[in-house]
Scaffold this motif. Structure first.
Motif, short mmCIF file in Angstrom:
data_model
loop_
_atom_site.label_atom_id
_atom_site.label_comp_id
_atom_site.label_asym_id
_atom_site.label_seq_id
_atom_site.Cartn_x
_atom_site.Cartn_y
_atom_site.Cartn_z
N VAL A 107 4.63 16.23 6.25
CA VAL A 107 3.56 15.54 5.50
C VAL A 107 3.33 14.15 6.08
CG1 VAL A 107 2.93 14.54 3.27
CG2 VAL A 107 3.89 16.86 3.38
N ALA A 108 4.39 13.41 6.37
CA ALA A 108 4.25 12.06 6.92
C ALA A 108 3.51 12.10 8.26
CB ALA A 108 5.62 11.41 7.08
N LEU B 280 1.32 1.11 12.83
CA LEU B 280 1.84 2.42 12.45
C LEU B 280 3.16 2.76 13.14
CD1 LEU B 280 -1.45 4.51 12.42
CD2 LEU B 280 -0.24 3.51 10.47
N ALA B 281 3.40 2.13 14.27
CA ALA B 281 4.68 2.36 14.95
C ALA B 281 5.79 1.80 14.06
CB ALA B 281 4.69 1.66 16.30
N THR B 282 6.88 2.50 13.98
CA THR B 282 7.91 2.11 13.03
C THR B 282 9.29 2.38 13.60
OG1 THR B 282 8.61 2.33 10.73
CG2 THR B 282 7.89 4.33 11.81
N THR B 283 10.25 1.76 12.99
CA THR B 283 11.64 2.00 13.40
C THR B 283 12.12 3.31 12.80
OG1 THR B 283 12.57 0.89 11.46
CG2 THR B 283 12.09 -0.50 13.39
N HIS C 7 12.74 2.78 9.06
CA HIS C 7 11.55 2.74 8.22
C HIS C 7 10.92 4.13 8.09
CE1 HIS C 7 11.32 -1.76 8.99
NE2 HIS C 7 11.49 -1.61 7.70
N TRP C 8 10.95 4.90 9.19
CA TRP C 8 10.42 6.26 9.14
C TRP C 8 11.23 7.10 8.16
CZ3 TRP C 8 6.13 8.65 10.18
CH2 TRP C 8 6.10 10.05 10.20
N ALA C 9 12.54 6.99 8.24
CA ALA C 9 13.41 7.75 7.33
C ALA C 9 13.14 7.35 5.88
CB ALA C 9 14.88 7.52 7.69
N GLU C 10 12.90 6.08 5.63
CA GLU C 10 12.58 5.62 4.27
C GLU C 10 11.27 6.21 3.79
OE1 GLU C 10 11.25 1.58 1.91
OE2 GLU C 10 12.33 1.34 3.80
N GLU D 131 0.83 -1.20 0.00
CA GLU D 131 0.00 0.00 0.00
C GLU D 131 0.87 1.26 0.00
OE1 GLU D 131 -3.69 0.42 -0.17
OE2 GLU D 131 -2.91 -1.33 -1.22
N LEU D 132 1.97 1.24 0.71
CA LEU D 132 2.90 2.37 0.68
C LEU D 132 3.46 2.58 -0.73
CD1 LEU D 132 4.83 2.03 4.05
CD2 LEU D 132 3.23 3.84 3.39
#
Length: 162
Positions: free
Chosen positions: A131-132, A103-106, A109-112, A58-59
């Protein structure tokens, strides 16, 4: 992505949207995908692995959508997509703890995600992070369509000014 994998992810989306993540089984996903359970297990060992793959797909889809549109239209489309996504709405309604866990992420993954948004919009890293964060808020509290559209337009103005 192969046709079988795409079909399995579509089946997962149907099952998760209808029964939630906890309420779905690998059998219900296989049934929704129109395949044998063994076929599903050949691609995904666990339901959590399947959910992560669906989220990643989906991303990818949303990033491609944003890339094809001007920034203001991209923000509106992204907000509408996440606000109305059947799996996200099902989880928000019936399994909010599961949704927040997904939705919690490392940090990596957030940087990506931020980097992908920066390329898709195009925007600098700080603007893409804004935006994110806004899109995560829309997932958790979608609000109404006019409000999302007004927020997207205002955010697009801020990005253009940056």
């Amino acid at each position: 992505m192969g046709r079988t994998r795409a079909g399995l992810l579509a089946g997962a989306a149907l099952a998760f949207a209808g029964q939630g993540l906890r309420g779905s089984t690998m059998q219900s996903v296989a049934t929704a995908a129109g395949v044998a359970k063994a076929t599903l297990y050949n691609h995904f060992r666990t339901k959590d692995e399947l959910a992560r793959a669906l989220l990643a797909a989906e991303l990818d889809r949303l990033t491609a959508l944003a890339t094809e549109l001007p920034p203001a239209a991209a923000l509106t489309a992204l907000a509408d997509e996440v606000a109305g996504h059947p799996v996200l709405r099902q989880l928000a309604h019936d399994e909010p703890a599961v949704l927040t866990g997904l939705l919690a992420t490392t940090t990596e993954h957030w940087a990506e995600l931020v980097a992908r948004l920066a390329v898709a919009l195009p925007a600098d890293t700080a603007a893409a992070e804004l935006v994110a964060r806004w899109l995560l808020a829309v997932v958790l509290q979608p609000g109404d369509r006019p409000g999302r559209r007004a927020a997207a337009a205002r955010l697009a103005q801020l990005l253009a000014a940056a």
